[in-house]
Design a protein around this motif. Structure first.
Motif, PDB file in Angstrom:
ATOM      1  N   THR A 122      23.552 -40.681  11.727  1.00  0.00           N
ATOM      2  CA  THR A 122      23.553 -41.463  10.314  1.00  0.00           C
ATOM      3  C   THR A 122      22.613 -40.705   9.140  1.00  0.00           C
ATOM      4  O   THR A 122      22.838 -41.280   8.035  1.00  0.00           O
ATOM      5  N   LYS A 123      21.891 -39.870   9.390  1.00  0.00           N
ATOM      6  CA  LYS A 123      21.223 -39.013   8.632  1.00  0.00           C
ATOM      7  C   LYS A 123      20.084 -40.143   7.934  1.00  0.00           C
ATOM      8  O   LYS A 123      19.457 -39.838   6.568  1.00  0.00           O
ATOM      9  N   LEU A 124      19.655 -41.009   8.631  1.00  0.00           N
ATOM     10  CA  LEU A 124      18.691 -41.951   8.055  1.00  0.00           C
ATOM     11  C   LEU A 124      17.193 -41.574   8.603  1.00  0.00           C
ATOM     12  O   LEU A 124      17.107 -40.997   9.683  1.00  0.00           O
ATOM     13  N   PRO A 125      16.159 -41.686   7.876  1.00  0.00           N
ATOM     14  CA  PRO A 125      14.616 -41.348   8.067  1.00  0.00           C
ATOM     15  C   PRO A 125      14.480 -42.347   9.039  1.00  0.00           C
ATOM     16  O   PRO A 125      14.829 -43.531   9.166  1.00  0.00           O
ATOM     17  N   LEU A 126      13.554 -41.715  10.051  1.00  0.00           N
ATOM     18  CA  LEU A 126      13.149 -42.796  11.218  1.00  0.00           C
ATOM     19  C   LEU A 126      11.537 -42.968  10.952  1.00  0.00           C
ATOM     20  O   LEU A 126      10.832 -42.006  11.005  1.00  0.00           O
ATOM     21  N   LEU A 127      11.314 -44.243  10.645  1.00  0.00           N
ATOM     22  CA  LEU A 127       9.830 -44.673  10.739  1.00  0.00           C
ATOM     23  C   LEU A 127       9.233 -44.762  12.143  1.00  0.00           C
ATOM     24  O   LEU A 127      10.032 -45.773  12.791  1.00  0.00           O
ATOM     25  N   THR A 128       8.439 -43.903  12.613  1.00  0.00           N
ATOM     26  CA  THR A 128       7.983 -43.986  14.137  1.00  0.00           C
ATOM     27  C   THR A 128       6.540 -43.496  14.048  1.00  0.00           C
ATOM     28  O   THR A 128       6.053 -42.850  13.241  1.00  0.00           O
ATOM     29  N   ARG A 129       6.020 -43.581  15.190  1.00  0.00           N
ATOM     30  CA  ARG A 129       4.871 -43.006  15.766  1.00  0.00           C
ATOM     31  C   ARG A 129       5.123 -42.127  16.824  1.00  0.00           C
ATOM     32  O   ARG A 129       3.954 -41.093  17.245  1.00  0.00           O
ATOM     33  N   ASN A 130       6.108 -41.914  17.186  1.00  0.00           N
ATOM     34  CA  ASN A 130       6.652 -41.088  18.254  1.00  0.00           C
ATOM     35  C   ASN A 130       7.356 -39.876  17.826  1.00  0.00           C
ATOM     36  O   ASN A 130       8.250 -39.622  17.894  1.00  0.00           O
TER      37      ASN A 130
END
Length: 138
Positions: free
Chosen positions: A108-116
């Motif tokens: 989806t080409k969405l940025p991913l908010l993560t700590r991993n």
């Protein structure tokens, strides 16, 4: 628009002393850029921490999250990335959710908010990751 990983939301649920402040600030910053999405996989992972679906739905609504299903191409990509992980010697079996989330972000080409960071960078190098400065190995 931003896709949110389970670990960021679990920081809020558990009031994690190390990560909760970063997760709250990062969610607020992402919300200013547009809608916040979670996949059905993240919803399921959050369900582990809730006794009733109504409580989980209340949390999702209060956090301003929208639930989106995984597109079929993302499911296929996740399976291929997981197979590559196993062929490279990966032995952990409970990591498939990370591959599903990463594939969804990639498709989806969405940025991913993560700590991993590590697994997402290795198997989905095209996705934009929103990470803490000291996220660690994931």
């Amino acid at each position: 628009m931003t896709l949110v990983d389970s670990n960021v939301l679990l920081d809020l649920v558990a009031a994690d002393p190390q990560w909760a402040d970063w997760s709250i600030a990062s969610l607020e910053a992402a919300r200013l850029r547009g809608p916040l999405f979670i996949t059905d996989v993240v919803y399921a992972e959050l369900g582990v921490r809730n006794q009733r679906i109504e409580l989980l739905d209340e949390f999702v609504a209060k956090a301003g999250l929208e639930l989106v299903g995984l597109p079929r191409p993302a499911l296929f990509l996740a399976g291929k990335a997981f197979a590559e992980y196993r062929m490279k010697g990966g032995t952990r079996t409970g990591v498939l959710p990370d591959f599903l989330i990463g594939a969804h972000a990639a498709m989806t080409k969405l940025p991913l908010l993560t700590r991993n960071e590590r697994r997402y960078r290795t198997y989905f190098p095209t996705i934009e990751l929103i990470l803490p400065v000291s996220a660690g190995p994931g």
